[in-house]
Write an enzyme that holds these catalytic residues in place. Structure first.
Site, mmCIF file in Angstrom:
data_model
loop_
_atom_site.group_PDB
_atom_site.id
_atom_site.type_symbol
_atom_site.label_atom_id
_atom_site.label_comp_id
_atom_site.label_asym_id
_atom_site.label_seq_id
_atom_site.Cartn_x
_atom_site.Cartn_y
_atom_site.Cartn_z
ATOM 1 N N SER A 44 5.337 1.116 -0.973
ATOM 2 C CA SER A 44 4.786 0.668 -2.253
ATOM 3 C C SER A 44 3.559 1.502 -2.608
ATOM 4 O O SER A 44 2.680 1.704 -1.769
ATOM 5 C CB SER A 44 4.367 -0.800 -2.171
ATOM 6 O OG SER A 44 5.476 -1.615 -1.910
ATOM 7 N N CYS A 124 3.764 -9.023 -1.426
ATOM 8 C CA CYS A 124 3.108 -8.752 -0.140
ATOM 9 C C CYS A 124 2.300 -9.997 0.264
ATOM 10 O O CYS A 124 1.443 -10.449 -0.496
ATOM 11 C CB CYS A 124 2.191 -7.533 -0.242
ATOM 12 S SG CYS A 124 1.320 -7.227 1.310
HETATM 13 O O1 RRO Z 1 1.275 -2.513 2.986
HETATM 14 C C1 RRO Z 1 1.459 -3.630 3.514
HETATM 15 O O2 RRO Z 1 0.642 -4.125 4.301
HETATM 16 C C2 RRO Z 1 2.646 -4.437 3.181
HETATM 17 C C3 RRO Z 1 3.192 -4.547 1.922
HETATM 18 BR BR1 RRO Z 1 2.562 -3.561 0.470
HETATM 19 C C4 RRO Z 1 4.267 -5.450 1.688
HETATM 20 O O3 RRO Z 1 4.797 -5.617 0.575
HETATM 21 N N1 RRO Z 1 4.722 -6.169 2.731
HETATM 22 C C5 RRO Z 1 4.213 -6.040 3.982
HETATM 23 O O4 RRO Z 1 4.678 -6.724 4.910
HETATM 24 N N2 RRO Z 1 3.168 -5.173 4.185
#
Ligand code: RRO
Length: 300
Positions: A44, A124
């Site tokens: 992301s 998240c």
């Molecule tokens: O980057 C993260 O810590 C993270 C994200 Br963006 C997400 O959508 N889901 C996750 O478990 N970690």
């Protein structure tokens, strides 16, 4: 036999790399495809660079991993350089996040010409206030983000939902009402925590994070099952997939494609080919001519 058409995106098989794993450079995304994935999803990314949390950001627990990477990414400008370098034939999904509908739109507009689909990360579980699950736990915010991106964007848009809600059907309906083309479920479960017995303190620098891996698969299956009965858009199932049997379960629950993330940590990239070979053998044994024929069989 394994090919699928997901919102007009043609994939050679229903397996996709899940967001967050090996998704930050073109070379790793190209590599995942060469190992057999049908499509790849980026880590992301957001409008501005984000350093994320300090180490440790990930810890193994029985049947899963807890991560709090902290939405780390180099920002959209820098990410575009990687997107240019992904091989043309690879179906690419950009996972994007922001803190407002207009921020999501800005990121989407920057990359839509370089990808086949956009996945909105509104889920998240340990994101900063205003980001992540604070959007995806709110039906109105979910609606506004999806609606804004759909109005601005010409590529298909999937909304990635959080299981950390009382009623996932309500959120899925709002995302559909706002015009999303597909729904991905689920993001990691949590927040979850592991305490180190030596120090007596939480291991992750952020203290808590999102649980992924086999531990959350039954919850992901239930979410896909419930949402399949509620909306008409295709579903992308993710959560704890380790072998072809897990894939079949997700397809029966109602997923049209699936994503693999944590299992790469345990089994390496060979998992994509293994899952596809075993799935094909299963389909031959059971007389299924296409993936479509298996979708939603657990219903009715
Ligand atoms: O980057 C993260 O810590 C993270 C994200 Br963006 C997400 O959508 N889901 C996750 O478990 N970690």
């Amino acid at each position: 036999m394994l090919d699928v058409n997901l919102c007009g995106v043609k994939m050679r098989n229903p397996t996709m790399l899940a967001a967050g794993v090996l998704g930050i450079t073109a070379s790793s995304l190209n590599r995942v495809y060469h190992h057999g994935a049908g499509a790849v999803v980026t880590k992301s990314f957001s409008l501005e660079p984000n350093m994320g949390y300090k180490n440790p950001t990930i810890v193994e627990v029985p049947y899963g991993l807890i991560n709090a990477m902290g939405l780390s990414n180099p920002g959209v400008e820098s990410f575009k350089e990687e997107l240019y370098k992904i091989e043309d034939r690879i179906p690419v999904v950009a996972s994007i996040y922001g803190s407002s509908p207009s921020e999501f739109v800005k990121v989407a507009l920057e990359v839509q010409g370089l990808v086949d689909m956009i996945e909105l990360n509104i889920s998240c579980p340990h994101a900063m206030e205003g980001y992540g699950a604070t959007i995806g736990q709110d039906p109105q915010l979910t609606f506004k983000v999806v609606e804004a991106v759909k109005e601005a964007c010409k590529v298909p848009v999937a909304a990635k939902l959080t299981p950390n809600v009382t009623d996932i059907k309500e959120i899925a309906l709002k995302a559909e009402e706002a015009g999303c083309d597909a729904i991905t479920l689920i993001n990691s479960l949590g927040p979850a925590m592991k305490i180190d017995l030596k120090t007596g303190k939480p291991i992750l620098s952020n203290k808590f994070g999102g649980l992924s891996g086999p531990a959350i698969k039954p919850i992901a299956i239930r979410c896909v099952y419930e949402v399949y009965e509620t909306v008409d858009v295709p579903l992308i199932g993710v959560g704890g997939i380790t072998d072809y049997k897990d894939v079949v379960e997700f397809l029966y629950a109602g997923a049209s494609a699936i994503q693999i993330g944590s299992a790469i940590f345990y089994h390496g990239l060979g998992i994509f080919k293994k899952v596809c070979d075993d799935l094909k053998a299963f389909m031959k044994r059971e007389g299924f001519k296409s993936i479509n024929k298996m979708v939603g069989l657990a219903h009715g």
